[in-house]
Design a protein around this motif. Structure first.
Motif, PDB file in Angstrom:
ATOM      1  N   TYR A 167      37.456  35.682  37.978  1.00 26.69           N
ATOM      2  CA  TYR A 167      36.409  34.873  37.359  1.00 26.69           C
ATOM      3  C   TYR A 167      36.587  33.470  37.913  1.00 26.69           C
ATOM      4  CZ  TYR A 167      36.303  38.772  34.047  1.00 26.69           C
ATOM      5  OH  TYR A 167      36.232  40.024  33.482  1.00 26.69           O
ATOM      6  N   ASP A 183      34.603  43.214  28.403  1.00 29.50           N
ATOM      7  CA  ASP A 183      33.968  42.498  29.506  1.00 29.50           C
ATOM      8  C   ASP A 183      34.961  41.579  30.209  1.00 29.50           C
ATOM      9  OD1 ASP A 183      31.537  43.707  29.127  1.00 29.50           O
ATOM     10  OD2 ASP A 183      30.725  42.109  27.860  1.00 29.50           O
ATOM     11  N   THR A 187      31.683  36.158  38.789  1.00 28.16           N
ATOM     12  CA  THR A 187      32.498  37.279  38.348  1.00 28.16           C
ATOM     13  C   THR A 187      32.678  38.173  39.555  1.00 28.16           C
ATOM     14  OG1 THR A 187      31.643  37.184  36.087  1.00 28.16           O
ATOM     15  CG2 THR A 187      32.619  39.249  36.797  1.00 28.16           C
ATOM     16  N   GLY A 188      33.906  38.395  39.989  1.00 28.33           N
ATOM     17  CA  GLY A 188      34.133  39.097  41.238  1.00 28.33           C
ATOM     18  C   GLY A 188      35.094  40.256  41.110  1.00 28.33           C
ATOM     19  N   ASP A 189      34.962  41.205  42.031  1.00 27.75           N
ATOM     20  CA  ASP A 189      35.844  42.367  42.068  1.00 27.75           C
ATOM     21  C   ASP A 189      36.349  42.580  43.483  1.00 27.75           C
ATOM     22  OD1 ASP A 189      35.764  43.632  39.338  1.00 27.75           O
ATOM     23  OD2 ASP A 189      33.613  43.451  39.737  1.00 27.75           O
ATOM     24  N   LYS A 240      42.356  48.254  36.492  1.00 25.84           N
ATOM     25  CA  LYS A 240      41.450  47.522  35.611  1.00 25.84           C
ATOM     26  C   LYS A 240      41.173  48.308  34.335  1.00 25.84           C
ATOM     27  CE  LYS A 240      38.397  46.650  38.845  1.00 25.84           C
ATOM     28  NZ  LYS A 240      37.181  46.161  39.532  1.00 25.84           N
ATOM     29  N   ARG A 283      37.197  43.624  32.686  1.00 20.70           N
ATOM     30  CA  ARG A 283      36.474  44.565  33.548  1.00 20.70           C
ATOM     31  C   ARG A 283      36.428  44.108  35.000  1.00 20.70           C
ATOM     32  NH1 ARG A 283      31.545  46.226  30.266  1.00 20.70           N
ATOM     33  NH2 ARG A 283      33.209  47.102  28.986  1.00 20.70           N
ATOM     34  N   HIS A 284      36.842  42.848  35.256  1.00 19.46           N
ATOM     35  CA  HIS A 284      36.723  42.306  36.614  1.00 19.46           C
ATOM     36  C   HIS A 284      38.045  41.712  37.070  1.00 19.46           C
ATOM     37  CE1 HIS A 284      32.412  42.982  36.440  1.00 19.46           C
ATOM     38  NE2 HIS A 284      32.418  42.394  35.247  1.00 19.46           N
ATOM     39  N   ASP A 285      38.184  41.573  38.382  1.00 15.85           N
ATOM     40  CA  ASP A 285      39.428  41.076  38.976  1.00 15.85           C
ATOM     41  C   ASP A 285      39.501  39.558  38.983  1.00 15.85           C
ATOM     42  OD1 ASP A 285      40.443  43.670  39.738  1.00 15.85           O
ATOM     43  OD2 ASP A 285      38.929  43.683  41.321  1.00 15.85           O
ATOM     44  N   ASP A 326      34.818  35.765  30.380  1.00 17.39           N
ATOM     45  CA  ASP A 326      33.548  36.314  30.856  1.00 17.39           C
ATOM     46  C   ASP A 326      32.361  35.549  30.302  1.00 17.39           C
ATOM     47  OD1 ASP A 326      32.610  38.482  28.377  1.00 17.39           O
ATOM     48  OD2 ASP A 326      34.663  37.759  28.444  1.00 17.39           O
TER      49      ASP A 326
END
Length: 437
Positions: free
Chosen positions: A343, A336, A296-298, A331, A339-341, A370
């Motif tokens: 996956y 969930d 899971t990355g941002d 975002k 929430r992130h940029d 997620d």
């Protein structure tokens, strides 16, 4: 701001995934990752479902397409052949939208446009003027309420100039090297309630692939019921607050670099340190992290990712890869899965939609991306990209609403040994450039 209150409960009747544009003989082809490594797009689908375009700068893009009953347009076996390469370079097994999640700021409703609001069935017919200089292909739209599968002229393929691809003036000033870039555009328009989505895939002659969704159409006249802080006044005076909402758009990319699904993922981070004694400027060190498990990355300042081929190398012997280039995003922290940029998951044929996942996949049904990031080792990575837009309406959004775009791109990194559009006079300047050239 898109559908009437009475229509918000519509369209969860379509639960099966129906695809059109199947392989030769009218039967479903094997999964992309199981097909022969060297197979070109021409061998993977019949002519009716093939897109092949040689651009004026010499680059050729090839791919197959089919139409999914929920995701809409799906592109497969995408390959890129720049000038100077003896054969096509495979880039993607498949690329598709994976969800458009639309929560309203007042908490009254939230849509899953792909899996719950009839996105695919809303394919719009295009007039010739909507595909300037191109061809409009007819799509049979799978619709449970109409077993005849209506034919819709709804897939545009065309080319478009994008301006300078490069410009270089030699040290002596005697020569100026410049070229105007050319792109292949592939797009559809899908109507969902009052909104219309333009799903655009842009294939550049330098190997870059840009993915964008443009929202247009109309603000829903049934959603002028918000208050200050949850909407914006449209019309005369401080009345008729159009309800604000988010568009969280997901894409699913299954890479197949050089015909193999055994790719690896790398993350790069740079850190700037204060100038050392005697130095003229701060120093900057870049570190590489091998991503070996689901991620899971941002996005972060000076951070980027690339997907690297395990099998292919360019003429310099460098591993071919594609860098993920994020676009502007807002975002949404409400879930969930939004929430992130990014996956990155291990390939699973049941994992097709970023939320409200469909299909006869038992425990995976109804899940979101997620929940699939659980530490599994990556051997066949699938990249999910989330780009959000918080739409607070304005007077200029009526009528009709101007297109607002959101998206990202993937850019070739070491796919070719030099700029694929290098002019012949500079072809020998690989590596250290000679002064005075």
């Amino acid at each position: 701001m898109r559908v009437t209150r009475n229509s918000r409960a519509r369209s969860r009747l379509l639960t099966g995934v129906v695809t059109l544009g199947l392989a030769l003989g009218g039967t479903a082809a094997a999964p992309a990752h199981a097909r022969p490594k060297a197979a070109a797009a021409a061998a993977e689908c019949s002519a009716a479902y093939r897109i092949e375009q040689k651009l004026s700068t010499g680059t050729t893009w090839r791919m197959c397409w089919h139409y999914d009953s929920h995701a809409g347009l799906v592109l497969e076996h995408v390959s890129y052949r720049p000038p100077g390469e003896s054969r096509p370079i495979k880039v993607l097994n498949s690329a598709r939208l994976a969800q458009i999640d639309v929560p309203y700021d007042d908490g009254s409703v939230e849509y899953s446009d792909l899996t719950g609001a009839g996105f695919a069935q809303g394919l719009s017919a295009m007039a010739p003027g909507e595909c300037p200089g191109g061809t409009i292909k007819t799509i049979k739209v799978p619709d449970a309420s109409d077993p005849r599968h209506p034919n819709v002229p709804g897939l545009c393929t065309t080319t478009r100039s994008r301006g300078h691809a490069y410009r270089l003036q030699s040290d002596t000033g005697n020569n100026v090297y410049q070229a105007q870039g050319k792109d292949l555009l592939v797009y559809t328009v899908n109507k969902v309630g009052w909104y219309e989505y333009i799903t655009e895939w842009r294939f550049q002659d330098d190997g870059t692939l840009a993915m964008n969704v443009g929202a247009t159409g109309s603000l829903s006249p049934f959603d002028y019921d918000a208050g200050d802080g949850r909407g914006w006044p449209i019309g005369k005076g401080a009345r008729g607050y159009a309800t604000s909402h988010s568009h969280n758009v997901f894409w699913r990319l299954d890479f197949g670099l050089d015909g193999s699904s055994k790719n690896r993922v790398e993350q790069y981070d740079s850190e700037v340190s204060p100038p050392a004694r005697g130095a003229q400027a701060p120093s900057n060190r870049t570190t590489r992290t091998q991503v070996t498990k689901e991620l899971t990355g941002d996005a972060k300042n000076m951070r980027w990712w690339r997907v690297v081929s395990d099998t292919g190398r360019n003429k310099d012997g460098h591993a071919r890869s594609y860098e993920i280039v994020p676009g502007a995003t807002t975002k949404y922290p409400g879930h969930d899965f939004t929430r992130h940029d990014f996956y990155i998951t291990e390939y699973n044929t049941c994992e097709q939609f970023a939320s409200d996942n469909l299909g006869n996949c038992g425990a995976q049904a109804g899940k979101s991306v997620d929940t699939w990031v659980n530490g599994q080792t990556l051997t066949h990575p699938v990249v999910w990209v989330n780009v959000g837009f918080h739409h607070i309406a304005r007077d200029e959004d009526q009528q009709p609403m101007p297109v607002h775009w959101q998206g990202f791109s993937i850019a070739p990194r070491d796919v070719t040994a030099m700029n694929p559009l290098t002019p012949p006079a500079l072809a020998g300047q690989n590596g250290h450039v000679q002064p005075g050239s």
